[in-house]
Design an enzyme around this catalytic site. Structure first.
Site, mmCIF file in Angstrom:
data_model
loop_
_atom_site.group_PDB
_atom_site.id
_atom_site.type_symbol
_atom_site.label_atom_id
_atom_site.label_comp_id
_atom_site.label_asym_id
_atom_site.label_seq_id
_atom_site.Cartn_x
_atom_site.Cartn_y
_atom_site.Cartn_z
ATOM 1 N N LYS A 139 5.190 32.092 -2.145
ATOM 2 C CA LYS A 139 3.954 32.390 -2.807
ATOM 3 C C LYS A 139 3.814 33.871 -2.282
ATOM 4 O O LYS A 139 3.683 34.143 -1.005
ATOM 5 C CB LYS A 139 2.619 31.706 -2.578
ATOM 6 C CG LYS A 139 1.571 32.823 -3.256
ATOM 7 C CD LYS A 139 0.200 32.163 -2.592
ATOM 8 C CE LYS A 139 -0.868 33.088 -3.093
ATOM 9 N NZ LYS A 139 -2.010 32.775 -2.343
ATOM 10 N N ASN A 176 -8.584 27.854 -1.208
ATOM 11 C CA ASN A 176 -8.586 27.518 0.569
ATOM 12 C C ASN A 176 -9.958 27.717 1.266
ATOM 13 O O ASN A 176 -10.782 26.697 1.329
ATOM 14 C CB ASN A 176 -7.515 28.621 1.359
ATOM 15 C CG ASN A 176 -7.811 28.221 2.829
ATOM 16 O OD1 ASN A 176 -7.057 29.020 3.674
ATOM 17 N ND2 ASN A 176 -8.193 27.046 3.240
ATOM 18 N N THR A 177 -10.625 29.048 0.919
ATOM 19 C CA THR A 177 -11.848 29.300 1.424
ATOM 20 C C THR A 177 -13.136 28.297 1.166
ATOM 21 O O THR A 177 -13.941 27.745 1.672
ATOM 22 C CB THR A 177 -12.304 30.758 1.363
ATOM 23 O OG1 THR A 177 -11.353 31.409 1.842
ATOM 24 C CG2 THR A 177 -13.717 30.944 1.917
#
Length: 265
Positions: free
Chosen positions: A107, A216-217
């Protein structure tokens, strides 16, 4: 009258088909145990990690992320988070390939500044071109410009990943029109990357026709990351089903749920 509904197609990346359309990250968790539990609950099959911040074997004395994310169970997606130039991003991808025994799926993200973490499009295009020529399969984080998305696809990127809002902001999808335009013009998977804060945001991304969502967060910084991971799994599934079902048209007036014809008064 026959109503045309969107075509259902599997999520296929670099020749591999995935049942889950939720991709998750590995940062910001309290510890590896919490990360393992949340990632397992999410149902994700592809997991991304920042090569510059994560031990994948380059630091023998430290805990290795691969101990909780075995490559035989998950598709690993090393990313270039923290890179601000094409040169650094290219070097990071080559390091990941070396650490992961020839792994070519990456990525790419090249950031513009530390405050907004907004992508530097010029450096991203430069890095993408070099990496693709070197045999990498590039999934690319970018802004929400449909023209840039088209250029990245033309270069050979195998997936385009526009932001829904700034990284880690949790603001939700702030650019629905742009995301929809990218989806409608793309021949490769489009995955929203960045900005998701809660389950409804993930559903919105999927209802716009995106092929998947990476986050993610939103999971790691939830009060209960494991439960939020489960919520995100359901939200992505529900959003995809809603997109395929085709929503009702919006109206500026009321419409009775039950017809009045033939009723007795």
């Amino acid at each position: 009258m026959t109503v045309q509904t969107p075509e259902d197609r599997p999520l296929t990346i670099a020749g591999k088909t995935y049942q889950s359309r939720l991709l998750v990250g590995t940062g910001k968790y309290r510890d590896f145990d919490q990360a393992q539990a949340a990632i397992g609950e999410s149902g994700a099959q592809m997991v991304t990690m920042a090569v510059r911040r994560t031990n994948l074997g380059q630091n023998p004395g430290e805990p290795n992320l691969l101990d909780i994310l075995p490559p035989e169970k998950y598709t690993l997606l090393p990313n270039t988070a923290g890179c601000y130039t094409a040169k650094d991003a290219i070097r990071t991808c080559k390091l990941a390939r070396e650490l992961l025994d020839g792994h070519n799926l990456v990525k790419l993200e090249v950031l513009g500044d530390e405050k907004t973490l907004y992508p530097d499009v010029t450096e991203t295009l430069k890095a993408a071109e070099t990496l693709i020529a070197d045999g990498f399969d590039v999934m690319v984080y970018t802004n929400d410009d449909p023209l840039i998305a088209r250029r990245l696809e033309a270069l050979g990127c195998i997936a385009v990943m526009p932001l829904g809002a700034p990284i880690g902001s949790g603001l939700g999808i702030q650019n629905r029109y742009n995301i929809r335009a990218i989806v409608e013009n793309a021949s490769v998977p489009v995955l929203v990357d960045a900005g998701v804060g809660t389950a409804s945001d993930a559903s919105v991304a999927m209802e716009l026709g995106c092929d998947g969502v990476l986050m993610n967060t939103a999971i790691a910084e939830a009060k209960d990351p494991v439960r939020m991971a489960r919520a995100m799994r359901y939200a992505v599934e529900a959003g995809r089903e809603a997109y395929l079902a085709g929503r009702m048209p919006k109206k500026a007036y009321a419409s009775a749920s039950s017809p009045l014809d033939g009723t007795f008064f």
